[in-house]
Design a protein around this motif. Structure first.
Motif, PDB file in Angstrom:
ATOM      1  N   ALA A 192       0.674  -1.258   0.062  1.00  0.00           N
ATOM      2  CA  ALA A 192      -0.006   0.024   0.039  1.00  0.00           C
ATOM      3  C   ALA A 192       0.867   1.509  -0.069  1.00  0.00           C
ATOM      4  CB  ALA A 192      -0.952   0.034   1.100  1.00  0.00           C
ATOM      5  N   GLN A 193       0.509   2.145  -0.874  1.00  0.00           N
ATOM      6  CA  GLN A 193       1.309   3.313  -0.862  1.00  0.00           C
ATOM      7  C   GLN A 193       0.895   4.313   0.329  1.00  0.00           C
ATOM      8  OE1 GLN A 193       1.352   5.666  -4.720  1.00  0.00           O
ATOM      9  NE2 GLN A 193       1.360   7.420  -3.434  1.00  0.00           N
ATOM     10  N   ASN A 194      -0.247   4.315   0.530  1.00  0.00           N
ATOM     11  CA  ASN A 194      -1.050   5.222   1.511  1.00  0.00           C
ATOM     12  C   ASN A 194      -1.634   4.192   2.739  1.00  0.00           C
ATOM     13  OD1 ASN A 194      -0.193   7.625   0.598  1.00  0.00           O
ATOM     14  ND2 ASN A 194      -1.610   7.152  -0.753  1.00  0.00           N
ATOM     15  N   PRO A 195      -0.899   3.755   3.789  1.00  0.00           N
ATOM     16  CA  PRO A 195      -1.374   2.635   4.678  1.00  0.00           C
ATOM     17  C   PRO A 195      -2.812   3.243   5.402  1.00  0.00           C
ATOM     18  CG  PRO A 195       0.793   2.748   4.941  1.00  0.00           C
ATOM     19  CD  PRO A 195       0.514   3.912   4.179  1.00  0.00           C
ATOM     20  N   PHE A 235       3.811   4.958  -7.766  1.00  0.00           N
ATOM     21  CA  PHE A 235       4.067   6.280  -8.682  1.00  0.00           C
ATOM     22  C   PHE A 235       2.410   6.305  -8.455  1.00  0.00           C
ATOM     23  CE2 PHE A 235       7.058   3.233 -10.889  1.00  0.00           C
ATOM     24  CZ  PHE A 235       8.150   3.831 -10.340  1.00  0.00           C
ATOM     25  N   GLY A 236       1.907   6.422  -7.597  1.00  0.00           N
ATOM     26  CA  GLY A 236       0.447   6.925  -7.388  1.00  0.00           C
ATOM     27  C   GLY A 236      -0.448   5.815  -7.656  1.00  0.00           C
ATOM     28  N   GLY A 237      -0.174   4.586  -8.213  1.00  0.00           N
ATOM     29  CA  GLY A 237      -1.089   3.642  -8.720  1.00  0.00           C
ATOM     30  C   GLY A 237      -1.520   2.616  -7.349  1.00  0.00           C
ATOM     31  N   LYS A 238      -0.942   2.603  -6.268  1.00  0.00           N
ATOM     32  CA  LYS A 238      -1.356   1.959  -5.421  1.00  0.00           C
ATOM     33  C   LYS A 238      -2.025   2.449  -4.116  1.00  0.00           C
ATOM     34  CE  LYS A 238       2.016  -1.826  -6.262  1.00  0.00           C
ATOM     35  NZ  LYS A 238       3.441  -2.634  -6.247  1.00  0.00           N
ATOM     36  N   GLU A 239      -3.071   3.103  -4.337  1.00  0.00           N
ATOM     37  CA  GLU A 239      -3.731   3.917  -3.651  1.00  0.00           C
ATOM     38  C   GLU A 239      -5.316   3.467  -3.557  1.00  0.00           C
ATOM     39  OE1 GLU A 239      -3.604   7.986  -4.277  1.00  0.00           O
ATOM     40  OE2 GLU A 239      -1.396   8.104  -4.209  1.00  0.00           O
ATOM     41  N   GLU A 240      -6.005   3.877  -4.251  1.00  0.00           N
ATOM     42  CA  GLU A 240      -7.321   3.380  -4.270  1.00  0.00           C
ATOM     43  C   GLU A 240      -7.419   1.806  -4.554  1.00  0.00           C
ATOM     44  OE1 GLU A 240      -9.981   5.543  -3.572  1.00  0.00           O
ATOM     45  OE2 GLU A 240      -9.350   7.540  -4.311  1.00  0.00           O
ATOM     46  N   GLY A 241      -6.748   1.380  -5.558  1.00  0.00           N
ATOM     47  CA  GLY A 241      -6.833  -0.010  -6.021  1.00  0.00           C
ATOM     48  C   GLY A 241      -6.502  -0.923  -4.707  1.00  0.00           C
ATOM     49  N   MET A 253      -1.588  11.505   3.045  1.00  0.00           N
ATOM     50  CA  MET A 253      -1.170  10.294   2.152  1.00  0.00           C
ATOM     51  C   MET A 253       0.308  10.842   1.573  1.00  0.00           C
ATOM     52  SD  MET A 253      -4.145   9.666  -0.329  1.00  0.00           S
ATOM     53  CE  MET A 253      -4.624  11.437  -0.899  1.00  0.00           C
ATOM     54  N   THR A 254       0.980   9.762   1.232  1.00  0.00           N
ATOM     55  CA  THR A 254       2.464   9.931   0.658  1.00  0.00           C
ATOM     56  C   THR A 254       2.209  10.116  -0.669  1.00  0.00           C
ATOM     57  OG1 THR A 254       3.321   8.428   2.526  1.00  0.00           O
ATOM     58  CG2 THR A 254       4.644   9.043   0.754  1.00  0.00           C
ATOM     59  N   VAL A 255       2.100  11.270  -0.954  1.00  0.00           N
ATOM     60  CA  VAL A 255       1.603  11.715  -2.359  1.00  0.00           C
ATOM     61  C   VAL A 255       2.326  13.224  -2.663  1.00  0.00           C
ATOM     62  CG1 VAL A 255      -0.307  10.702  -2.585  1.00  0.00           C
ATOM     63  CG2 VAL A 255      -0.589  12.788  -1.730  1.00  0.00           C
TER      64      VAL A 255
END
Length: 767
Positions: free
Chosen positions: A211-214, A243-249, A519-521
């Motif tokens: 997860a990009q954003n736990p 690169f942003g893809g592992k957030e909502e998904g 979020m880490t964005v």
């Protein structure tokens, strides 16, 4: 490495080795897909394959009857909608080809496949919309009934500065252009993966995930299970690219796996195939950019008008946040007195757009920087001089009406133009070109607001512990996603606390051990997120010095806190630096005397306020600036664009770790190259045909150009130790520079990305 100003630090500003480097290069790193638990089940989903349809009937009896299949769940069991995005974990109303109608948990992957194949579904296909133009057409089918004309109203933003209409009447040259960009895939090597299991003692659902954003992922799990967040524990495993893809998904995946784990009472592992990842992960939003620009005959840009419309796809994956940023950056790094722009998203029956490195900027800059070149040509003016005449400088106003300071954009531009021999090569490349091979050079400049800005709160917290042996543990709610955050934070902690870099460790993010830090964005991790690390280190340093005084470690009761320093994990008396006591000795005494060895601090940046109707106001605390020059050779027989060299110059404020910065820029260049000349998901009426890397082409080591990196520093104290963003700026202007280089080589202006074989030779229909 060009530097502006002088900085003196003990630990930062140095290329320290990555904390997680050895485990990754030796293969020891554990990813979520590597985890195995006794009695573990496997999960999978049934995707509809339709882009717009409704489920008429679903029958799961055959699937449930297969031995080893322990759960079959349909939309009838989870009718829940994710309120903040319009997603559903499972749905009977199909809005794009990746929508799921059922999911299965079984004892093996093969049994999962058998069960999914055994589920019988009857669909009624519905009319759909697939392009921005189709979605906005009068009478078009609605993707979501509550959004008239398919416009995502929450994603609408505007800039109103001065009087653009009146200014255009004063312009000597007015240019109108339209540019289009494409859906592209993140292409991370590690597919999405989660493992969920209920704790048999306390009932907490624990999930290990890529997860990009736990904390954001935890929100999904809490939502689908209907439990408080303290009943969910999310542990981030090593992330193999996002690169942003592992957030909502990842949130949807974790929610589904957790639901199956709750139903079965067993651990459930859910790993995407590459095809799953292509279908369900978000993509870079395509944009339709319509620009109008007005200038006086001497090259002063006096008016700008724009409509920036993005294809959101079937669901809202952060479109409103991305469009806010697009709105702020809608004029590029130029000071223009009169501006009128509108930015909004449109729903279609496609794979959904979402966060991707650059967060709208690569698309906007692709249009903006070609527009500047086209304006220069119309004026009969050198494109570099046009940029220098109009680019932001100290005291000038951004599109949101706020003056900027510490701007070194012109210096970065001049240095890069001279280093690359830009003007000389423009002439030489024309002479070297043949009928079949044409060479070109192109340039683009850019700027980017550092951190989240007024988009959303940019606050963060840090916990720091000095152990009995003087080793240091830090923890933050911001996550290591491969960008080097653990290393940068360790350096910042060591600098602030006064300890050696080697003594500090940051082991990763666990939602049970640290507060939610957002979020880490947005390239915020170092520039703003690390402010809490610095703040905590400085606080704990004062505590440790006071402890040393109370313990009288120097046998001198006349000493005060001002007399003592802590550096390189040693205390010393400033007036007599040879009088030293190790931190380890003091920490050991603190343990046995009950003195504090830990601190927590929270950082909240100053207020940033904008008017929603006009966009006027302070959007960011500071901006990072850059310049990219691309050199290409185009094969006119095949249309192949060979990107031969890219020179990238970036203002990073303070280089926390120069080697990590270079790594970011190298990767950003290759990602920008893929965006510019080869990558295109290109859904056909919502269906994706290139669902793996055999048909979706990305740059490899064989394609990577020669790269020249220039790191600029400046005296800007708004970020952590003066740092600015670099993760996203590294890729933002590359596509535009390549597009301008292709035009110089061929005389063909590529206004619809990517500049691939078909586009160079034939041109393609606009999206």
């Amino acid at each position: 490495m060009p530097l502006v100003g002088e900085k003196k630090f003990n630990v930062i500003n140095q290329s320290k080795p990555r904390l997680d480097g050895v485990e990754k290069v030796t293969g020891k790193a554990r990813y979520a897909a590597d985890i195995y638990m006794e009695g573990m089940l496997y999960a999978g989903v049934l995707r509809s394959g339709y882009s717009s349809a409704r489920v008429v009937r679903i029958n799961t009896e055959k699937a449930k009857g297969i031995e080893g299949v322990e759960a079959v769940v349909t939309f009838e069991d989870i009718p829940k909608m994710v309120t903040w995005s319009n997603y559903r974990y499972l749905t009977n109303h199909i809005r794009y080809a990746g929508d799921c109608v059922a999911m299965v948990a079984a004892k093996s992957k093969a049994l999962v496949d058998d069960a999914l194949e055994a589920i019988e579904v009857e669909y009624e296909e519905l009319p759909g919309v697939y392009t921005i133009d189709d979605a906005l057409a009068e009478g078009a089918p609605l993707v979501h009934e509550k959004y008239e004309n398919n416009i995502f109203t929450e994603s609408e933003f505007h800039i109103r500065k001065g009087d653009a209409k009146a200014a255009f009447e004063q312009a000597d040259v007015v240019l109108e252009r339209e540019y289009r960009t494409q859906f592209i895939e993140h292409s991370y090597i590690e597919p999405e993966a989660v493992l969920a299991y209920p704790n048999p003692n306390d009932g907490v659902m624990t999930v290990h995930a890529s997860a990009q954003n736990p904390f954001f992922t935890r929100h999904y799990i809490s939502d689908v299970l209907g439990v408080p967040m303290n009943r969910v524990r999310l542990i981030q495993e090593v992330v193999g690219g996002t690169f942003g893809g592992k957030e909502e998904g990842i949130g949807l995946m974790a929610g589904r796996a957790s639901y199956l784990a709750k139903v079965t009472g067993k651990p459930v592992k859910y790993v995407f195939t590459r095809e799953d990842s292509f279908l369900e992960s978000s993509k870079r939003h395509p944009f339709r950019l319509r620009y109008k620009i007005g200038a006086t005959k001497d090259g002063k840009i006096i008016a700008f008008e724009g409509e920036q419309v993005d294809n959101s796809g079937a669901y809202n994956n952060q479109t409103q946040f991305m469009n806010w940023r697009a709105n702020v950056h809608s004029t590029g790094p130029y000071a223009i007195d009169h501006v009128s722009t509108d930015t909004y998203g449109v729903f279609t029956n496609n794979i959904h757009g979402g966060a991707m490195r650059g967060y709208s900027s690569p698309s906007l800059i692709f249009g903006q920087e070609q527009l500047i070149d086209e304006l220069a040509e119309e004026l009969g003016m050198d494109e570099i001089e046009l940029r220098k005449k109009n680019c932001l400088k100290d005291g000038l106003l951004t599109a949101t009406g706020v003056p900027v300071d510490n701007v070194i954009l012109e210096e970065v531009l001049d240095y890069t133009v001279e280093q690359t021999e830009y003007h000389k090569k423009k002439k030489v490349f024309k002479e070297e070109s043949t009928d079949t091979k044409k060479k070109g050079i192109g340039l683009a400049i850019c700027y980017r607001g550092s951190g989240l800005g007024a988009e959303s709160p940019d606050a963060s917290g840090c916990m720091m512990i000095v152990n009995q042996d003087a080793s240091v543990t830090i923890n933050s709610g911001l996550a290591e996603n491969g960008q080097g955050l653990k290393t940068a934070y360790a350096q910042i902690a060591a600098e602030a606390l006064g300890v050696t870099y080697e003594s500090v460790r940051f082991y990763g993010t666990d939602t049970h051990t640290i507060p939610d830090c957002g979020m880490t964005v947005a390239s915020r991790g170092t520039v703003m997120g690390a402010q809490s690390v610095r703040k905590t280190g400085e606080k704990l340093k004062k505590i440790l010095i006071q402890n040393a005084l109370e313990l009288n470690v120097f046998d001198d009761e006349s000493l005060t806190a001002d007399d003592i320093e802590l550096a390189d994990s040693e205390f010393f008396v400033k007036a007599k630096p040879d009088r030293k006591v190790s931190l380890a000795a003091v920490a050991d005494s603190c343990i046995w005397t009950g003195k504090q060895l830990t601190a927590f601090e929270w950082f909240t940046p100053g207020p940033l306020v904008q008017d929603h109707h006009t966009g006027q106001g302070k959007a960011f605390p500071t901006f990072a600036y850059g310049c990219v020059v691309a050199e290409v050779e185009v094969d006119m027989r095949t249309g192949y664009v060979d990107v031969q060299k890219v020179t990238a110059s970036h203002d990073v404020g303070t280089a926390i770790n120069p080697a990590l910065i270079k790594g970011q820029i190298y990767g950003g260049i290759v990602m920008g190259q893929g965006y510019a000349v080869m990558e295109d998901v290109a859904p056909d009426k919502g269906r994706v045909s290139n669902k793996n890397f055999d048909s979706y082409i990305i740059p490899t080591a064989m394609d990577a150009p020669e790269m020249q990196i220039n790191i600029f520093e400046c005296e800007d104290g708004k970020g952590t130790y003066g740092a600015k963003s670099i993760g996203e700026p590294a890729t933002e202007a590359v596509g535009a520079a390549i597009a301008n280089a292709v035009y110089h080589a061929t005389g063909r202006r590529i206004r619809s990305n990517p500049c691939d074989l078909e586009m160079v030779l034939l041109g393609k229909k606009l999206r």
